[in-house]
Design a protein around this motif. Structure first.
Motif, mmCIF file in Angstrom:
data_model
loop_
_atom_site.group_PDB
_atom_site.id
_atom_site.type_symbol
_atom_site.label_atom_id
_atom_site.label_comp_id
_atom_site.label_asym_id
_atom_site.label_seq_id
_atom_site.Cartn_x
_atom_site.Cartn_y
_atom_site.Cartn_z
ATOM 1 N N GLY A 172 0.702 -1.104 0.044
ATOM 2 C CA GLY A 172 -0.086 0.112 -0.038
ATOM 3 C C GLY A 172 0.778 1.379 0.042
ATOM 4 N N THR A 173 2.210 0.997 0.231
ATOM 5 C CA THR A 173 3.021 2.320 -0.061
ATOM 6 C C THR A 173 2.953 2.880 -1.278
ATOM 7 O OG1 THR A 173 4.250 1.429 1.757
ATOM 8 C CG2 THR A 173 5.208 3.155 0.632
ATOM 9 N N TYR A 174 2.822 4.452 -1.470
ATOM 10 C CA TYR A 174 3.165 4.922 -2.634
ATOM 11 C C TYR A 174 4.406 5.709 -2.787
ATOM 12 C CZ TYR A 174 -1.657 4.343 -4.556
ATOM 13 O OH TYR A 174 -2.745 3.659 -4.879
ATOM 14 N N ILE A 175 5.521 5.222 -3.517
ATOM 15 C CA ILE A 175 6.717 5.750 -3.500
ATOM 16 C C ILE A 175 6.711 7.348 -3.916
ATOM 17 C CG2 ILE A 175 9.063 5.683 -4.407
ATOM 18 C CD1 ILE A 175 8.084 3.380 -2.576
ATOM 19 N N ARG A 176 5.757 7.764 -4.658
ATOM 20 C CA ARG A 176 5.650 9.076 -5.273
ATOM 21 C C ARG A 176 5.315 9.901 -4.057
ATOM 22 N NH1 ARG A 176 0.669 8.962 -9.195
ATOM 23 N NH2 ARG A 176 0.257 6.990 -8.507
ATOM 24 N N SER A 177 4.393 9.259 -3.200
ATOM 25 C CA SER A 177 4.055 10.093 -1.971
ATOM 26 C C SER A 177 5.158 10.310 -0.959
ATOM 27 C CB SER A 177 2.862 9.565 -1.173
ATOM 28 O OG SER A 177 1.743 9.684 -2.011
ATOM 29 N N LEU A 178 6.101 9.327 -1.094
ATOM 30 C CA LEU A 178 7.314 9.270 0.097
ATOM 31 C C LEU A 178 8.177 10.206 -0.595
ATOM 32 C CD1 LEU A 178 9.000 8.041 2.438
ATOM 33 C CD2 LEU A 178 9.719 6.637 0.686
ATOM 34 N N GLY A 179 8.364 10.547 -1.729
ATOM 35 C CA GLY A 179 9.137 11.603 -2.253
ATOM 36 C C GLY A 179 8.518 12.944 -2.149
ATOM 37 N N ARG A 180 7.365 13.006 -2.322
ATOM 38 C CA ARG A 180 6.618 14.245 -2.390
ATOM 39 C C ARG A 180 6.616 14.776 -0.708
ATOM 40 N NH1 ARG A 180 0.926 13.032 -2.105
ATOM 41 N NH2 ARG A 180 1.524 12.430 -0.057
ATOM 42 N N ASP A 181 6.550 13.929 0.236
ATOM 43 C CA ASP A 181 6.486 14.157 1.591
ATOM 44 C C ASP A 181 8.011 14.532 2.219
ATOM 45 O OD1 ASP A 181 3.825 14.000 1.370
ATOM 46 O OD2 ASP A 181 3.838 11.927 2.441
ATOM 47 N N LEU A 182 8.898 13.761 1.639
ATOM 48 C CA LEU A 182 10.200 14.021 1.999
ATOM 49 C C LEU A 182 10.660 15.727 1.744
ATOM 50 C CD1 LEU A 182 13.095 13.204 3.197
ATOM 51 C CD2 LEU A 182 13.637 12.135 1.096
ATOM 52 N N ALA A 183 10.552 15.759 0.346
ATOM 53 C CA ALA A 183 10.759 16.957 -0.065
ATOM 54 C C ALA A 183 10.226 18.127 0.736
ATOM 55 C CB ALA A 183 10.385 17.095 -1.501
ATOM 56 N N ALA A 184 8.800 17.986 0.968
ATOM 57 C CA ALA A 184 8.153 18.839 1.949
ATOM 58 C C ALA A 184 8.739 19.168 3.186
ATOM 59 C CB ALA A 184 6.733 18.241 1.991
ATOM 60 N N ALA A 185 9.244 18.169 3.650
ATOM 61 C CA ALA A 185 10.030 18.326 5.044
ATOM 62 C C ALA A 185 11.298 19.028 4.989
ATOM 63 C CB ALA A 185 10.209 16.587 5.602
#
Length: 290
Positions: A172-185
């Motif tokens: 269920g993990t979205y790698i796109r979301s992981l990159g998006r959220d890491l960048a936001a941090a």
């Protein structure tokens, strides 16, 4: 046919394209085997796609729950509605340039059990409709965060604006979301520019058949035992009489020391999943037709 195929899906094909190719080949050879895949890969992504053939389609959920490994590449300093390059990214004005130390310091917050919002351009369903279908019709979509498990994230390479990560995660993990959220941090934005799934459980890209050249001969040559979808279950050898009983939904005698086991006949074929109940081993799922 009853088994699994480990396919290296090339970019440009959907997961359904690969399934359709295998189904077409099987029909051309006179078969009517059902085929399904255990985990979608987006068209821009490549790598391990596990296909389940015949009765093994009933094991799709087992494969989906296995740990997955990815190498994802992200372009910092830009944004896209799809969180990847499927839609042309828009550069940010004077975005910050994170240092390697800053990225490394941010990664621990994205390991373990985390809450993640899927991309709006995803197959998540809202009232029976896929999210990306609603977005493409001009609807505003807001998806709820959901728990996912990230077992580990490591930096493979960083040359701004490109960041490449190796990721181990659960279903269920979205790698796109992981990159998006890491960048936001890190005070910026990012889009995923490339994704390779390198493994699902024991199925690795090194052992995968090329998805660009699937033929009926290679399907037969690369067919895995359905037992490969059950690597942690103990095997229970079955006699011919055991097999007959199980095929008719009846219990058999056997050790009751495990909450679940795989019943295997004298030819090494998976017959049923077994669960103890009332002092017997009962079939919870039968794979050989009676």
């Amino acid at each position: 046919m009853f088994g699994l195929l480990n396919v290296n899906k090339p970019p440009g094909l959907t997961s359904r394209d690969v399934v359709n190719r295998v189904q077409w080949l099987l029909r051309q050879s006179g078969g009517k085997t059902k085929v399904g895949h255990a985990g979608t890969l987006d068209p821009i992504a490549s790598g391990v796609l596990v296909l389940c053939l015949g009765p093994a389609t009933r094991l799709i959920e087992r494969v989906q729950q296995m740990e997955k490994r990815y190498v994802g590449t992200f372009r910092l300093g830009c944004t896209s509605p799809s969180d990847d390059i499927e839609i042309e990214p828009t550069p940010l004005d004077n975005p910050p340039i994170p240092t390697l130390d800053q990225i490394e310091a941010a990664l621990p917050a994205f390991t373990g059990r985390i809450e993640q919002v899927p991309p709006c351009y995803s197959a998540v369903k809202i009232a029976g409709k896929k999210s990306y279908e609603r977005v493409r019709r001009g609807e505003t979509v807001e998806l709820a965060a959901r728990p996912v498990h990230i077992y580990g994230v490591e930096i493979v390479r960083y040359e701004y604006p490109e960041l490449q990560l190796a990721i181990r995660c659960g279903s269920g993990t979205y790698i796109r979301s992981l990159g998006r959220d890491l960048a936001a941090a890190l005070g910026t934005s990012a889009v995923m520019s490339d994704l390779v799934r390198t493994a699902i459980g024991p199925f690795s890209i090194a052992d995968a058949m090329r998805g660009s050249s699937i033929e009926i001969e290679t399907v037969h040559q690369h067919l895995h035992s359905p037992l490969d979808a059950l690597p942690l279950l103990p095997r229970r050898p079955l006699t011919d009489e055991d097999e007959k009983l199980l095929r008719n939904g009846m219990p058999i005698d056997g050790p009751l020391d495990s909450p679940e086991s795989a019943g295997v006949n004298q030819h090494g074929a998976l017959v049923a999943l077994l669960a103890p109940k009332q002092g017997k081993l009962w079939p919870s799922r039968v794979f050989v037709a009676g």
